[in-house]
Design a protein around this motif. Structure first.
Motif, PDB file in Angstrom:
ATOM      1  N   ASN A 165      -0.785  -1.241  -5.080  1.00 43.50           N
ATOM      2  CA  ASN A 165      -1.254  -0.031  -5.760  1.00 43.50           C
ATOM      3  C   ASN A 165      -2.598  -0.327  -6.428  1.00 43.50           C
ATOM      4  OD1 ASN A 165      -1.754   2.193  -7.393  1.00 43.50           O
ATOM      5  ND2 ASN A 165       0.405   2.513  -7.863  1.00 43.50           N
ATOM      6  N   THR A 166      -3.661   0.160  -5.811  1.00 40.06           N
ATOM      7  CA  THR A 166      -5.024  -0.121  -6.311  1.00 40.06           C
ATOM      8  C   THR A 166      -5.641   1.094  -6.991  1.00 40.06           C
ATOM      9  OG1 THR A 166      -5.910   0.437  -4.110  1.00 40.06           O
ATOM     10  CG2 THR A 166      -5.430  -1.890  -4.546  1.00 40.06           C
ATOM     11  N   SER A 167      -4.806   2.060  -7.366  1.00 39.77           N
ATOM     12  CA  SER A 167      -5.342   3.259  -8.015  1.00 39.77           C
ATOM     13  C   SER A 167      -5.922   2.953  -9.394  1.00 39.77           C
ATOM     14  CB  SER A 167      -4.260   4.336  -8.133  1.00 39.77           C
ATOM     15  OG  SER A 167      -3.191   3.891  -8.954  1.00 39.77           O
ATOM     16  N   ARG A 168      -5.439   1.872 -10.014  1.00 34.12           N
ATOM     17  CA  ARG A 168      -5.980   1.421 -11.297  1.00 34.12           C
ATOM     18  C   ARG A 168      -6.251  -0.071 -11.208  1.00 34.12           C
ATOM     19  NH1 ARG A 168      -4.384   5.046 -15.507  1.00 34.12           N
ATOM     20  NH2 ARG A 168      -5.500   3.694 -16.969  1.00 34.12           N
ATOM     21  N   LYS A 169      -7.416  -0.477 -11.684  1.00 33.88           N
ATOM     22  CA  LYS A 169      -7.801  -1.882 -11.617  1.00 33.88           C
ATOM     23  C   LYS A 169      -7.295  -2.585 -12.876  1.00 33.88           C
ATOM     24  CE  LYS A 169     -11.696  -4.634  -9.968  1.00 33.88           C
ATOM     25  NZ  LYS A 169     -13.143  -4.595  -9.605  1.00 33.88           N
ATOM     26  N   LEU A 170      -6.067  -3.127 -12.768  1.00 35.58           N
ATOM     27  CA  LEU A 170      -5.422  -3.747 -13.917  1.00 35.58           C
ATOM     28  C   LEU A 170      -4.711  -5.020 -13.485  1.00 35.58           C
ATOM     29  CD1 LEU A 170      -3.692  -0.524 -15.332  1.00 35.58           C
ATOM     30  CD2 LEU A 170      -5.687  -1.654 -16.338  1.00 35.58           C
ATOM     31  N   SER A 171      -4.427  -5.884 -14.448  1.00 36.28           N
ATOM     32  CA  SER A 171      -3.607  -7.064 -14.174  1.00 36.28           C
ATOM     33  C   SER A 171      -2.170  -6.612 -13.902  1.00 36.28           C
ATOM     34  CB  SER A 171      -3.629  -8.021 -15.362  1.00 36.28           C
ATOM     35  OG  SER A 171      -2.959  -7.431 -16.475  1.00 36.28           O
ATOM     36  N   LEU A 172      -1.365  -7.502 -13.299  1.00 38.56           N
ATOM     37  CA  LEU A 172       0.037  -7.176 -13.047  1.00 38.56           C
ATOM     38  C   LEU A 172       0.763  -6.835 -14.346  1.00 38.56           C
ATOM     39  CD1 LEU A 172       1.109  -9.850 -10.410  1.00 38.56           C
ATOM     40  CD2 LEU A 172       1.069  -7.375 -10.082  1.00 38.56           C
ATOM     41  N   LYS A 173       0.479  -7.582 -15.392  1.00 39.67           N
ATOM     42  CA  LYS A 173       1.155  -7.345 -16.668  1.00 39.67           C
ATOM     43  C   LYS A 173       0.804  -5.968 -17.206  1.00 39.67           C
ATOM     44  CE  LYS A 173       2.654 -10.198 -20.494  1.00 39.67           C
ATOM     45  NZ  LYS A 173       2.528 -11.531 -21.116  1.00 39.67           N
ATOM     46  N   ASN A 174      -0.479  -5.584 -17.105  1.00 38.30           N
ATOM     47  CA  ASN A 174      -0.895  -4.276 -17.603  1.00 38.30           C
ATOM     48  C   ASN A 174      -0.419  -3.146 -16.693  1.00 38.30           C
ATOM     49  OD1 ASN A 174      -2.092  -5.120 -19.975  1.00 38.30           O
ATOM     50  ND2 ASN A 174      -4.105  -5.414 -19.036  1.00 38.30           N
TER      51      ASN A 174
END
Length: 374
Positions: free
Chosen positions: A345-354
């Protein structure tokens, strides 16, 4: 990502329970557990608490006439469910994903211990062997190492679950076995195997051929292929050098493995006032350039850095104490399924934790991960 809603993979699960004693629908329990793991819950008590607080939300899809299962119910179900059941769901998701993006490149195979599951009197550590596709950033499959066995027997069983045709399969020294090498070649793939002391004669031959070359100090030797690279960051500097030699009549043991290339990678690392140097040796059934060999050696560590490290740091796997029956193994499969979905899921550029935090804060994002909204 796979196009089907996650719940559709769960509805075909074989139920191991005695139906006349069942209060809850199996697929609903598994779905609720997966949602809880998406939202950062890491044990059955937390899973049950999360589901209790989200009962009205779950009633959008399920009737739940008896409410939310207790943490004992979650634990009991996953402790008796044969792990092959959840692994089948996992592989079906992976296969659907790969229909849109066929597997290629390198597959890294490595083992991981679930250390928290070994705490307590008489408890044994659960060891899982995982297959990671670095180019896709997903775990392809996993296999538990039997209590009275080791990774040498688990790796062929894991390979049986995979379509490795055309890939380069890398394995650490434990998997450097002739039967495993043959199985990889039979599957239409090539191997990239670490050579250490467990294959003493092979290690001696590979060491000697490179020692002879280095003693000759002939960098312009026509049979040698060489490259180097530099990394710097966080106060650390690393200089990597890679040499590739062809398998010849002078290396009969390597030839008996159907190897084409011998590889040496030297890593010189400086961290502050500390310096370390390490040389690793490999055999490969494919003719490689030095750049390809260096890339393969570095890529192998992605299973450790992007899967095992993520499971421990972002999912708290090393702290998990689920150990009753198949509970720990099934929970490990659920974590890897969630990790796969979050990475794709690349809709948001976040770390796995976030991303897991966002699943708690944003229902639309969670439903997007579950493929219940577009």
């Amino acid at each position: 990502m796979a196009n089907k809603p996650l719940i559709s993979y769960l509805e075909s699960i074989d139920d191991p329970r005695q139906q006349e004693k069942c209060t809850y629908v199996l697929s609903e329990i598994v779905f609720m557990a997966i949602c809880a793991i998406f939202c950062g819950q890491e044990n059955w008590e937390q899973v049950a608490l999360y589901c209790e607080e989200r009962e009205e939300w779950f009633k959008n899809w399920f009737e739940l006439p008896d409410g939310i299962p207790s943490h004992d119910t979650f634990n009991r179900l996953f402790s008796i469910m044969p792990p092959e059941v959840m692994q089948k769901v996992f592989r079906e998701w992976v296969q659907d994903f790969l229909e849109h993006s066929p597997i290629k490149g390198q597959i890294e195979i490595d083992g991981k211990a679930l250390r928290g599951a070994a705490k307590g009197k008489g408890a044994k550590t659960i060891h899982m062997v995982n297959a990671w596709a670095s180019e896709h950033g997903i775990c392809l499959a996993q296999r538990k190492v039997d209590d009275k066995s080791n990774e040498i027997t688990a790796i062929p069983e894991l390979l049986d679950l995979l379509d490795i045709n055309g890939c380069l399969v890398s394995i650490d020294a434990m998997g450097t076995q002739k039967k495993i090498a043959k199985k990889i070649l039979t599957g239409g793939a090539d191997y990239f195997l670490s050579v250490k002391g467990n294959q003493k004669k092979l290690a001696t031959e590979v060491n000697e051929v490179f020692d002879n070359y280095w003693l000759a100090q002939s960098e312009d030797c026509e049979n040698i292929v060489f490259t180097e690279g530099f990394d710097e960051g966080h106060g650390r500097k690393e200089h990597r050098r890679c040499w590739v030699l062809p398998v010849t009549d002078e290396t009969p043991l390597s030839a008996s493995w159907n190897a084409e290339s011998l590889v040496a990678v030297q890593s010189d690392r400086t961290n502050g006032d500390k310096f370390s140097s390490l040389i690793r040796f490999y055999i490969c059934s494919r003719g490689l350039t030095a750049e390809e060999a260096l890339r393969a050696s570095r890529s192998h560590w992605s299973v450790e850095n992007h899967l095992h490290w993520a499971l421990d740091v972002s999912f708290g796997e090393d702290e998990s104490r689920a150990r009753q029956g198949y509970s720990g193994e099934n929970l490990a499969v659920l974590r890897q399924l969630v990790l796969n979905i979050l990475r794709q899921n690349t809709s948001r550029k976040l770390s796995l934790k976030n991303k897991r935090t966002l699943c708690v804060l944003n229902d639309d994002y969670l439903l997007q991960c579950l493929k219940m909204v577009k």
